[in-house]
Design a protein around this motif. Structure first.
Motif, PDB file in Angstrom:
ATOM      1  N   UNK A  33      12.295 -11.310 -16.778  1.00  0.00           N
ATOM      2  CA  UNK A  33      12.897 -11.983 -15.633  1.00  0.00           C
ATOM      3  C   UNK A  33      13.441 -13.321 -16.110  1.00  0.00           C
ATOM      4  N   UNK A  34      14.527 -13.748 -15.466  1.00  0.00           N
ATOM      5  CA  UNK A  34      15.125 -15.042 -15.775  1.00  0.00           C
ATOM      6  C   UNK A  34      14.864 -15.967 -14.602  1.00  0.00           C
ATOM      7  N   UNK A  35      14.391 -17.170 -14.921  1.00  0.00           N
ATOM      8  CA  UNK A  35      14.077 -18.150 -13.885  1.00  0.00           C
ATOM      9  C   UNK A  35      14.807 -19.459 -14.174  1.00  0.00           C
ATOM     10  N   UNK A  36      15.459 -20.032 -13.162  1.00  0.00           N
ATOM     11  CA  UNK A  36      16.088 -21.338 -13.349  1.00  0.00           C
ATOM     12  C   UNK A  36      15.029 -22.384 -13.707  1.00  0.00           C
ATOM     13  N   UNK A  37      15.418 -23.367 -14.498  1.00  0.00           N
ATOM     14  CA  UNK A  37      14.482 -24.387 -14.972  1.00  0.00           C
ATOM     15  C   UNK A  37      13.791 -25.133 -13.839  1.00  0.00           C
ATOM     16  N   UNK A  38      14.446 -25.282 -12.698  1.00  0.00           N
ATOM     17  CA  UNK A  38      13.847 -26.038 -11.589  1.00  0.00           C
ATOM     18  C   UNK A  38      12.619 -25.358 -11.005  1.00  0.00           C
ATOM     19  N   UNK A  39      12.402 -24.077 -11.311  1.00  0.00           N
ATOM     20  CA  UNK A  39      11.209 -23.393 -10.803  1.00  0.00           C
ATOM     21  C   UNK A  39       9.959 -23.792 -11.577  1.00  0.00           C
ATOM     22  N   UNK A  40      10.136 -24.460 -12.713  1.00  0.00           N
ATOM     23  CA  UNK A  40       9.006 -24.913 -13.533  1.00  0.00           C
ATOM     24  C   UNK A  40       8.448 -26.206 -12.933  1.00  0.00           C
ATOM     25  N   UNK A  41       7.152 -26.205 -12.598  1.00  0.00           N
ATOM     26  CA  UNK A  41       6.531 -27.397 -12.016  1.00  0.00           C
ATOM     27  C   UNK A  41       5.690 -28.176 -13.006  1.00  0.00           C
ATOM     28  N   UNK A  42       5.272 -27.501 -14.084  1.00  0.00           N
ATOM     29  CA  UNK A  42       4.423 -28.176 -15.065  1.00  0.00           C
ATOM     30  C   UNK A  42       4.476 -27.412 -16.386  1.00  0.00           C
ATOM     31  N   UNK A  43       4.486 -28.157 -17.479  1.00  0.00           N
ATOM     32  CA  UNK A  43       4.362 -27.579 -18.810  1.00  0.00           C
ATOM     33  C   UNK A  43       3.141 -28.231 -19.442  1.00  0.00           C
ATOM     34  N   UNK A  44       2.181 -27.411 -19.856  1.00  0.00           N
ATOM     35  CA  UNK A  44       0.954 -27.925 -20.457  1.00  0.00           C
ATOM     36  C   UNK A  44       0.904 -27.509 -21.929  1.00  0.00           C
ATOM     37  N   UNK A  45       1.323 -28.413 -22.838  1.00  0.00           N
ATOM     38  CA  UNK A  45       1.342 -28.066 -24.263  1.00  0.00           C
ATOM     39  C   UNK A  45      -0.046 -27.773 -24.846  1.00  0.00           C
ATOM     40  N   UNK A  46      -1.095 -28.415 -24.337  1.00  0.00           N
ATOM     41  CA  UNK A  46      -2.442 -28.169 -24.856  1.00  0.00           C
ATOM     42  C   UNK A  46      -2.906 -26.757 -24.520  1.00  0.00           C
TER      43      UNK A  46
END
Length: 121
Positions: free
Chosen positions: A61-74
Motif C-alpha cells: 500500500x502507498x501512503x502519503x507522508x502526512x499520514x505518518x504521525x511519529x517515527x521512532x528510530x530506537x
C-alpha cells in the motif's frame, strides 16, 4: 492535489536531517500493518510504501507522508494516523503506475476524505 498531504509533518520528520525508514515496522492506529518497503522525502511528493505481508495477502500500500504521525528510530517503528480498515480500503497499489500523477491524485482524493493529520501517538 493538496501538497501538505505529500509532506511529512514538521514534528515528525526534519527535512534537514537524513533518516532511512526502510525496514521499519508500521503501526496503524489499531495495530501493526507491515513494514516500510520504500520511502521518499521530496518536498510535496513524499510517501511510504508498506509491504503488508500476510495482513492483506502480501499486498503493498502507498501512503502519503502526512499520514505518518511519529517515527521512532530506537524502536524502528513508523506510526500512522489511519486505521487498518482505512488503509485496506485505499485505492489498490499498482507497481507499474504508482509514480504517475493520476494514481497519486486518486490516492490523494481518498486520503483527503479523512481529517488531515489524524490522531497522534
Amino acid at each position: 492535489m493538496q501538497p501538505e498531504l505529500w509532506n511529512y509533518r514538521a514534528d515528525v520528520y526534519d527535512v534537514n536531517k537524513s533518516l532511512d525508514i526502510v525496514g521499519y515496522h508500521v503501526e496503524a492506529t489499531d495495530g501493526k500493518i507491515g513494514s516500510v518497503d520504500e520511502a521518499t522525502y521530496e518536498v510535496g511528493e513524499s510517501y511510504i510504501i508498506v509491504d503488508t505481508g500476510p495482513w492483506i495477502f502480501g499486498k503493498k500500500v502507498m501512503l502519503p507522508a502526512s499520514t505518518v504521525t511519529k517515527i521512532d528510530p530506537q524502536e524502528r517503528k513508523v506510526y500512522l494516523a489511519r486505521t487498518k480498515e482505512e488503509i485496506k480500503n485505499a485505492p489498490e497499489f499498482d507497481e507499474a503506475t504508482f509514480k504517475e500523477s493520476a494514481y497519486r491524485s486518486t490516492l490523494g482524493e481518498y486520503y483527503n476524505r479523512f481529517p488531515f493529520g489524524g490522531g497522534v501517538y
